[in-house]
Write a protein that holds these residues in place. Structure first.
Motif, PDB file in Angstrom:
ATOM      1  N   ASP A  94      -1.538  -6.771   7.037  1.00 29.08           N
ATOM      2  CA  ASP A  94      -0.374  -6.534   6.200  1.00 29.08           C
ATOM      3  C   ASP A  94      -0.866  -4.668   6.151  1.00 29.08           C
ATOM      4  OD1 ASP A  94       0.562  -8.553   5.695  1.00 29.08           O
ATOM      5  OD2 ASP A  94      -0.195  -7.998   3.192  1.00 29.08           O
ATOM      6  N   ASN A  95      -2.179  -4.402   6.248  1.00 26.66           N
ATOM      7  CA  ASN A  95      -2.453  -2.818   6.565  1.00 26.66           C
ATOM      8  C   ASN A  95      -2.806  -2.259   7.608  1.00 26.66           C
ATOM      9  OD1 ASN A  95      -1.915  -2.789   3.424  1.00 26.66           O
ATOM     10  ND2 ASN A  95      -3.601  -4.303   3.474  1.00 26.66           N
ATOM     11  N   VAL A  96      -2.346  -3.027   8.397  1.00 27.49           N
ATOM     12  CA  VAL A  96      -3.707  -2.454  10.266  1.00 27.49           C
ATOM     13  C   VAL A  96      -1.639  -1.520  10.249  1.00 27.49           C
ATOM     14  CG1 VAL A  96      -4.061  -2.292  12.503  1.00 27.49           C
ATOM     15  CG2 VAL A  96      -4.515  -4.592  10.512  1.00 27.49           C
ATOM     16  N   ASP A  97      -2.686  -0.394  10.643  1.00 25.79           N
ATOM     17  CA  ASP A  97      -1.269   0.868  11.277  1.00 25.79           C
ATOM     18  C   ASP A  97      -1.360   0.386  12.698  1.00 25.79           C
ATOM     19  OD1 ASP A  97      -0.446   3.321  11.197  1.00 25.79           O
ATOM     20  OD2 ASP A  97      -1.608   3.578  12.742  1.00 25.79           O
ATOM     21  N   ASN A  98      -0.120   0.110  13.005  1.00 26.58           N
ATOM     22  CA  ASN A  98       0.596  -0.050  14.625  1.00 26.58           C
ATOM     23  C   ASN A  98       0.167   1.006  15.565  1.00 26.58           C
ATOM     24  OD1 ASN A  98       1.125  -2.993  13.938  1.00 26.58           O
ATOM     25  ND2 ASN A  98       3.244  -2.034  13.005  1.00 26.58           N
ATOM     26  N   ASN A  99       0.060   2.156  15.416  1.00 27.17           N
ATOM     27  CA  ASN A  99      -0.371   3.150  16.636  1.00 27.17           C
ATOM     28  C   ASN A  99      -1.061   3.189  16.867  1.00 27.17           C
ATOM     29  OD1 ASN A  99       2.288   3.980  16.609  1.00 27.17           O
ATOM     30  ND2 ASN A  99       1.852   4.757  14.243  1.00 27.17           N
ATOM     31  N   THR A 100      -2.773   2.639  15.764  1.00 27.48           N
ATOM     32  CA  THR A 100      -4.191   2.769  16.239  1.00 27.48           C
ATOM     33  C   THR A 100      -4.364   1.501  16.540  1.00 27.48           C
ATOM     34  OG1 THR A 100      -4.422   4.047  13.915  1.00 27.48           O
ATOM     35  CG2 THR A 100      -6.468   2.218  14.407  1.00 27.48           C
ATOM     36  N   SER A 120       6.551  -2.684  20.756  1.00 26.89           N
ATOM     37  CA  SER A 120       7.997  -3.777  20.580  1.00 26.89           C
ATOM     38  C   SER A 120       8.128  -4.543  19.186  1.00 26.89           C
ATOM     39  CB  SER A 120       8.402  -4.008  22.045  1.00 26.89           C
ATOM     40  OG  SER A 120      10.004  -4.926  21.849  1.00 26.89           O
ATOM     41  N   PHE A 121       6.605  -5.547  20.098  1.00 23.33           N
ATOM     42  CA  PHE A 121       6.849  -6.511  18.896  1.00 23.33           C
ATOM     43  C   PHE A 121       6.449  -5.853  17.337  1.00 23.33           C
ATOM     44  CE2 PHE A 121       4.307 -10.248  16.472  1.00 23.33           C
ATOM     45  CZ  PHE A 121       4.891 -11.161  16.623  1.00 23.33           C
ATOM     46  N   LEU A 122       5.989  -4.882  17.371  1.00 20.17           N
ATOM     47  CA  LEU A 122       5.405  -4.638  15.946  1.00 20.17           C
ATOM     48  C   LEU A 122       6.377  -4.087  15.394  1.00 20.17           C
ATOM     49  CD1 LEU A 122       1.735  -4.594  15.928  1.00 20.17           C
ATOM     50  CD2 LEU A 122       3.509  -6.340  15.066  1.00 20.17           C
ATOM     51  N   GLY A 123       7.317  -3.144  16.076  1.00 15.04           N
ATOM     52  CA  GLY A 123       8.158  -1.963  15.795  1.00 15.04           C
ATOM     53  C   GLY A 123       9.657  -2.439  15.866  1.00 15.04           C
ATOM     54  N   GLU A 124       9.901  -1.628  14.995  1.00 19.80           N
ATOM     55  CA  GLU A 124      10.939  -1.529  13.751  1.00 19.80           C
ATOM     56  C   GLU A 124      11.433  -2.542  13.728  1.00 19.80           C
ATOM     57  OE1 GLU A 124      14.827  -0.555  16.435  1.00 19.80           O
ATOM     58  OE2 GLU A 124      13.301   1.268  17.176  1.00 19.80           O
ATOM     59  N   ALA A 139      13.824  -3.753   3.849  1.00 18.50           N
ATOM     60  CA  ALA A 139      13.045  -2.533   4.000  1.00 18.50           C
ATOM     61  C   ALA A 139      11.944  -2.420   5.041  1.00 18.50           C
ATOM     62  CB  ALA A 139      12.064  -2.442   2.495  1.00 18.50           C
ATOM     63  N   PRO A 140      12.334  -1.530   5.304  1.00 25.18           N
ATOM     64  CA  PRO A 140      11.301  -1.166   7.387  1.00 25.18           C
ATOM     65  C   PRO A 140       9.950  -1.304   6.812  1.00 25.18           C
ATOM     66  CG  PRO A 140      12.048   1.402   6.064  1.00 25.18           C
ATOM     67  CD  PRO A 140      12.737  -0.109   5.403  1.00 25.18           C
ATOM     68  N   VAL A 141       9.832  -1.832   7.425  1.00 25.92           N
ATOM     69  CA  VAL A 141       8.083  -1.500   8.232  1.00 25.92           C
ATOM     70  C   VAL A 141       7.113  -1.434   9.238  1.00 25.92           C
ATOM     71  CG1 VAL A 141       6.276  -4.259   7.625  1.00 25.92           C
ATOM     72  CG2 VAL A 141       8.380  -4.808   6.878  1.00 25.92           C
ATOM     73  N   ASN A 142       5.954  -0.618   8.755  1.00 24.27           N
ATOM     74  CA  ASN A 142       5.568   0.199   9.591  1.00 24.27           C
ATOM     75  C   ASN A 142       4.091   0.139   9.917  1.00 24.27           C
ATOM     76  OD1 ASN A 142       7.792   1.357   9.894  1.00 24.27           O
ATOM     77  ND2 ASN A 142       7.242   2.876   8.381  1.00 24.27           N
ATOM     78  N   VAL A 143       4.017  -1.780   9.347  1.00 27.93           N
ATOM     79  CA  VAL A 143       2.391  -1.446   8.986  1.00 27.93           C
ATOM     80  C   VAL A 143       1.460  -3.114   9.597  1.00 27.93           C
ATOM     81  CG1 VAL A 143       1.540   0.079   7.940  1.00 27.93           C
ATOM     82  CG2 VAL A 143       1.610  -1.429   7.056  1.00 27.93           C
ATOM     83  N   GLY A 144       1.492  -3.557   9.903  1.00 28.48           N
ATOM     84  CA  GLY A 144       0.448  -5.050   9.659  1.00 28.48           C
ATOM     85  C   GLY A 144       1.398  -5.721  10.540  1.00 28.48           C
ATOM     86  N   ALA A 145       0.911  -6.796  11.135  1.00 28.08           N
ATOM     87  CA  ALA A 145       1.821  -7.295  11.288  1.00 28.08           C
ATOM     88  C   ALA A 145       1.636  -9.014  10.764  1.00 28.08           C
ATOM     89  CB  ALA A 145       0.914  -8.836  12.561  1.00 28.08           C
ATOM     90  N   PRO A 146       3.133 -10.235  11.343  1.00 21.03           N
ATOM     91  CA  PRO A 146       3.523 -10.368  10.427  1.00 21.03           C
ATOM     92  C   PRO A 146       2.829 -11.828  10.361  1.00 21.03           C
ATOM     93  CG  PRO A 146       5.095 -11.120  12.544  1.00 21.03           C
ATOM     94  CD  PRO A 146       3.935 -10.278  12.395  1.00 21.03           C
TER      95      PRO A 146
END
Length: 174
Positions: A94-100, A120-124, A139-146
């Motif tokens: 849940d807490n991984v920064d996608n840009n990193t 693309s998968f993790l964005g928007e 609500a937008p989700v900007n971090v993590g993977a499902p």
């Protein structure tokens, strides 16, 4: 979908529920294909530690325990002192920064089309919680993977693997 965790004294806290992501079947098939390609690329580029268990096929967490036990016994035979350090990364997915994560993939030499797919998968992404059948506001989700996605464990392993390579001595199992 929000499900109550069994045996909790109260269900008013976020810790007492489990959030399940419902993803379509087609999406999961595509994610498995991309996960296989990403795993192959990561292994070819040396981005996964050889003792990384869980996401690579043929290496499960059940393999990690006998590996650790065998290595401890091997080291104890010549009377060496052995110690272990175990880390549990709570809420890691849940807490991984996608840009990193994308930077790690790019710097590791992962093909650009795979990095673009991951972004693309993790964005928007957005999340809508459903309590007692009533959906809330997205609500937008900007971090993590499902959670529940076939590619999420591999994406997390690729994120934390640099930590394993920084350990100077000893057996590293993840």
């Amino acid at each position: 979908m929000v499900l109550d965790k069994p045996g909790k004294p109260s269900y008013e806290s976020a810790c007492s529920v489990r959030i399940m992501v419902l993803i379509g079947t087609f999406s999961k098939i595509l994610e498995r294909i991309i996960a296989a390609r990403l795993l192959t690329a990561a292994q070819l580029k040396g981005l996964l530690h050889t003792n990384q268990c869980g996401a690579p096929p043929g290496l499960s967490t059940y393999d990690a325990c006998p590996t650790l036990a065998n290595d401890v016994k091997t080291l104890q035979r010549p009377r060496l002192k052995v110690s272990s350090l175990f880390l549990d990364i709570k809420g890691g997915f849940d807490n991984v920064d996608n840009n990193t994560r994308a930077r790690i993939l790019r710097e590791g030499g992962i093909p650009p089309y795979l990095v673009s797919w991951v972004l693309s998968f993790l964005g928007e992404r957005s999340c809508t919680l459903v309590f007692q059948g009533a959906p809330g506001t997205p609500a937008p989700v900007n971090v993590g993977a499902p959670l529940g996605s076939p590619i999420s464990p591999l994406l997390f392993l690729l994120y934390i693997t640099p930590l394993l390579f920084r350990i100077p001595l000893g057996l590293r199992i993840s």
